[in-house]
Motif scaffolding. Structure first.
Motif, PDB file in Angstrom:
ATOM      1  N   ALA A 154      -7.162   2.046  -5.792  1.00 45.94           N
ATOM      2  CA  ALA A 154      -7.267   3.412  -5.302  1.00 45.94           C
ATOM      3  C   ALA A 154      -6.744   3.501  -3.873  1.00 45.94           C
ATOM      4  CB  ALA A 154      -8.720   3.878  -5.355  1.00 45.94           C
ATOM      5  N   LYS A 155      -6.523   4.706  -3.405  1.00 48.95           N
ATOM      6  CA  LYS A 155      -6.121   4.932  -2.019  1.00 48.95           C
ATOM      7  C   LYS A 155      -7.188   4.403  -1.056  1.00 48.95           C
ATOM      8  CE  LYS A 155      -4.996   8.754   1.131  1.00 48.95           C
ATOM      9  NZ  LYS A 155      -4.815  10.231   1.247  1.00 48.95           N
ATOM     10  N   ASN A 156      -6.736   3.873   0.068  1.00 46.22           N
ATOM     11  CA  ASN A 156      -7.610   3.357   1.131  1.00 46.22           C
ATOM     12  C   ASN A 156      -8.402   2.114   0.717  1.00 46.22           C
ATOM     13  OD1 ASN A 156      -6.780   5.413   2.871  1.00 46.22           O
ATOM     14  ND2 ASN A 156      -8.444   6.771   2.247  1.00 46.22           N
ATOM     15  N   GLY A 164       3.306   2.499  -5.291  1.00 47.39           N
ATOM     16  CA  GLY A 164       2.428   2.889  -4.195  1.00 47.39           C
ATOM     17  C   GLY A 164       3.009   2.590  -2.823  1.00 47.39           C
ATOM     18  N   LYS A 165       2.152   2.750  -1.831  1.00 42.56           N
ATOM     19  CA  LYS A 165       2.526   2.571  -0.428  1.00 42.56           C
ATOM     20  C   LYS A 165       1.361   1.929   0.301  1.00 42.56           C
ATOM     21  CE  LYS A 165       3.826   5.424   3.598  1.00 42.56           C
ATOM     22  NZ  LYS A 165       4.016   6.829   4.064  1.00 42.56           N
ATOM     23  N   LEU A 166       1.655   0.949   1.162  1.00 40.80           N
ATOM     24  CA  LEU A 166       0.615   0.217   1.866  1.00 40.80           C
ATOM     25  C   LEU A 166       0.976   0.068   3.337  1.00 40.80           C
ATOM     26  CD1 LEU A 166       1.422  -1.382  -1.041  1.00 40.80           C
ATOM     27  CD2 LEU A 166      -0.763  -2.444  -0.549  1.00 40.80           C
ATOM     28  N   LYS A 167      -0.043  -0.190   4.147  1.00 44.65           N
ATOM     29  CA  LYS A 167       0.195  -0.460   5.560  1.00 44.65           C
ATOM     30  C   LYS A 167      -0.336  -1.838   5.909  1.00 44.65           C
ATOM     31  CE  LYS A 167      -4.099   1.639   7.346  1.00 44.65           C
ATOM     32  NZ  LYS A 167      -4.680   2.641   8.261  1.00 44.65           N
ATOM     33  N   VAL A 168       0.383  -2.514   6.789  1.00 49.76           N
ATOM     34  CA  VAL A 168      -0.056  -3.788   7.361  1.00 49.76           C
ATOM     35  C   VAL A 168      -0.457  -3.474   8.795  1.00 49.76           C
ATOM     36  CG1 VAL A 168       0.582  -6.160   7.885  1.00 49.76           C
ATOM     37  CG2 VAL A 168       1.643  -4.986   5.934  1.00 49.76           C
ATOM     38  N   LEU A 192       4.780  -0.987   3.607  1.00 49.73           N
ATOM     39  CA  LEU A 192       5.301  -1.648   2.415  1.00 49.73           C
ATOM     40  C   LEU A 192       5.376  -0.671   1.251  1.00 49.73           C
ATOM     41  CD1 LEU A 192       3.168  -4.907   2.628  1.00 49.73           C
ATOM     42  CD2 LEU A 192       5.573  -4.684   3.251  1.00 49.73           C
ATOM     43  N   GLY A 193       6.420  -0.815   0.441  1.00 46.65           N
ATOM     44  CA  GLY A 193       6.592   0.036  -0.729  1.00 46.65           C
ATOM     45  C   GLY A 193       7.035  -0.779  -1.925  1.00 46.65           C
ATOM     46  N   VAL A 194       7.471  -0.081  -2.960  1.00 47.19           N
ATOM     47  CA  VAL A 194       7.856  -0.718  -4.226  1.00 47.19           C
ATOM     48  C   VAL A 194       8.956  -1.755  -3.999  1.00 47.19           C
ATOM     49  CG1 VAL A 194       8.819  -0.296  -6.515  1.00 47.19           C
ATOM     50  CG2 VAL A 194       7.224   1.347  -5.522  1.00 47.19           C
ATOM     51  N   GLY A 195       8.780  -2.923  -4.622  1.00 49.53           N
ATOM     52  CA  GLY A 195       9.778  -3.980  -4.530  1.00 49.53           C
ATOM     53  C   GLY A 195       9.591  -4.908  -3.346  1.00 49.53           C
ATOM     54  N   GLN A 196       8.560  -4.666  -2.536  1.00 45.95           N
ATOM     55  CA  GLN A 196       8.280  -5.555  -1.415  1.00 45.95           C
ATOM     56  C   GLN A 196       7.057  -6.411  -1.713  1.00 45.95           C
ATOM     57  OE1 GLN A 196       8.391  -2.210   1.588  1.00 45.95           O
ATOM     58  NE2 GLN A 196       9.677  -3.668   2.677  1.00 45.95           N
ATOM     59  N   TYR A 197       6.903  -7.475  -0.952  1.00 44.78           N
ATOM     60  CA  TYR A 197       5.770  -8.374  -1.194  1.00 44.78           C
ATOM     61  C   TYR A 197       5.169  -8.795   0.138  1.00 44.78           C
ATOM     62  CZ  TYR A 197       9.313 -11.943  -0.232  1.00 44.78           C
ATOM     63  OH  TYR A 197      10.313 -12.690   0.346  1.00 44.78           O
ATOM     64  N   LEU A 237      -2.238   3.143   1.050  1.00 42.86           N
ATOM     65  CA  LEU A 237      -2.202   4.503   1.588  1.00 42.86           C
ATOM     66  C   LEU A 237      -2.163   5.546   0.487  1.00 42.86           C
ATOM     67  CD1 LEU A 237       0.298   4.007   4.541  1.00 42.86           C
ATOM     68  CD2 LEU A 237      -2.194   4.176   4.653  1.00 42.86           C
ATOM     69  N   GLU A 238      -1.980   5.093  -0.736  1.00 40.52           N
ATOM     70  CA  GLU A 238      -1.991   5.943  -1.916  1.00 40.52           C
ATOM     71  C   GLU A 238      -2.315   5.053  -3.108  1.00 40.52           C
ATOM     72  OE1 GLU A 238       2.040   7.349  -1.432  1.00 40.52           O
ATOM     73  OE2 GLU A 238       2.758   6.037  -3.036  1.00 40.52           O
ATOM     74  N   PRO A 239      -2.676   5.639  -4.247  1.00 42.27           N
ATOM     75  CA  PRO A 239      -2.941   4.791  -5.417  1.00 42.27           C
ATOM     76  C   PRO A 239      -1.772   3.837  -5.647  1.00 42.27           C
ATOM     77  CG  PRO A 239      -3.583   7.044  -5.872  1.00 42.27           C
ATOM     78  CD  PRO A 239      -2.870   7.073  -4.541  1.00 42.27           C
ATOM     79  N   SER A 240      -2.078   2.566  -5.823  1.00 40.78           N
ATOM     80  CA  SER A 240      -1.029   1.547  -5.881  1.00 40.78           C
ATOM     81  C   SER A 240      -1.275   0.566  -7.021  1.00 40.78           C
ATOM     82  CB  SER A 240      -0.961   0.781  -4.548  1.00 40.78           C
ATOM     83  OG  SER A 240      -0.727   1.658  -3.462  1.00 40.78           O
TER      84      SER A 240
END
Length: 208
Positions: free
Chosen positions: A24-26, A45-49, A64-69, A87-90
């Motif tokens: 889920a988000k967050n 989804g979208k994530l923050k480091v 970070l977004g799709v295709g990243q690790y 930052l959003e459902p991922s």
């Protein structure tokens, strides 16, 4: 149609080894200081480091977004150096360290691609540290906008939708200071809004 790059193929092959999970988000996936043996590949989804202190002050190190690790530093076994939150459902593929090591051992070109990625991240971090030391807040905001801007059928648009708070966390400034800068740029006719995204209407001034 754009052909997939070799890196895309390596990432897909790596993701195929892992267990796919949705979040889920967050959701905090990695906590700074924790020990973990897993590598994560972003499928959706979208994530923050980010880094945060005991008082909750936060600075975003990467997005970070799709295709990243991320999590490849688990190879050395030391505690995590930063936290990661959705930052959003991922949806992510989670690869265990031993699987990751076998994958690299059997795919030398993928190992080389990993080294290149680490070099780019180190270079970006070096530049970010330099920005914090040498640029004022306006300079950091302007650079962030320009680095994320693309021309779309005429207008130059900041492709990422970023809140003022998020911009502040990415440049190491308060939301209030970011608001003042963006408001001045808007009133000066330098930026505008289009479908919730910032549009750069004319070259940004060198100083604020």
């Amino acid at each position: 149609m754009v052909d997939a790059s070799p890196d895309d193929d390596y990432i897909k092959a790596l993701a195929a080894l892992g267990t796919v999970r949705s979040y889920a988000k967050n959701t905090i996936l990695v906590q700074e200081g924790d020990r973990s043996d897993q590598v994560y590949v972003v499928l959706a989804g979208k994530l923050k480091v980010y880094l945060a202190d005991s008082e909750g002050k936060e600075i975003i190190v990467n997005m970070l977004g799709v295709g990243q690790y991320f999590g490849e530093m688990a190879l050395e076994g030391d505690p995590r150096s930063a936290s990661v939150m959705t930052l959003e459902p991922s949806r992510l593929s989670i690869v265990e360290r031993e699987q990751f090591k076998r994958f690299l051992a059997s795919n030398p070109e993928a190992a080389y691609a990993l080294i290149v990625t680490l070099i780019r991240r180190a270079r970006n971090l070096t530049r970010a540290v330099g920005d914090l030391a040498l640029l004022d807040v306006y300079g950091r905001v302007a650079r962030l906008l320009l680095e994320n801007a693309r021309e779309e059928n005429g207008p130059t648009v900041v492709t990422q939708r970023m809140t003022q708070q998020e911009i502040g966390r990415r440049v190491g400034a308060s939301r209030e200071m970011v608001w003042r800068i963006l408001d001045d740029l808007r009133q000066g006719g330098y930026i505008g809004l289009q479908d919730g995204r910032i549009v750069i209407c004319q070259p940004l001034p060198k100083r604020w």
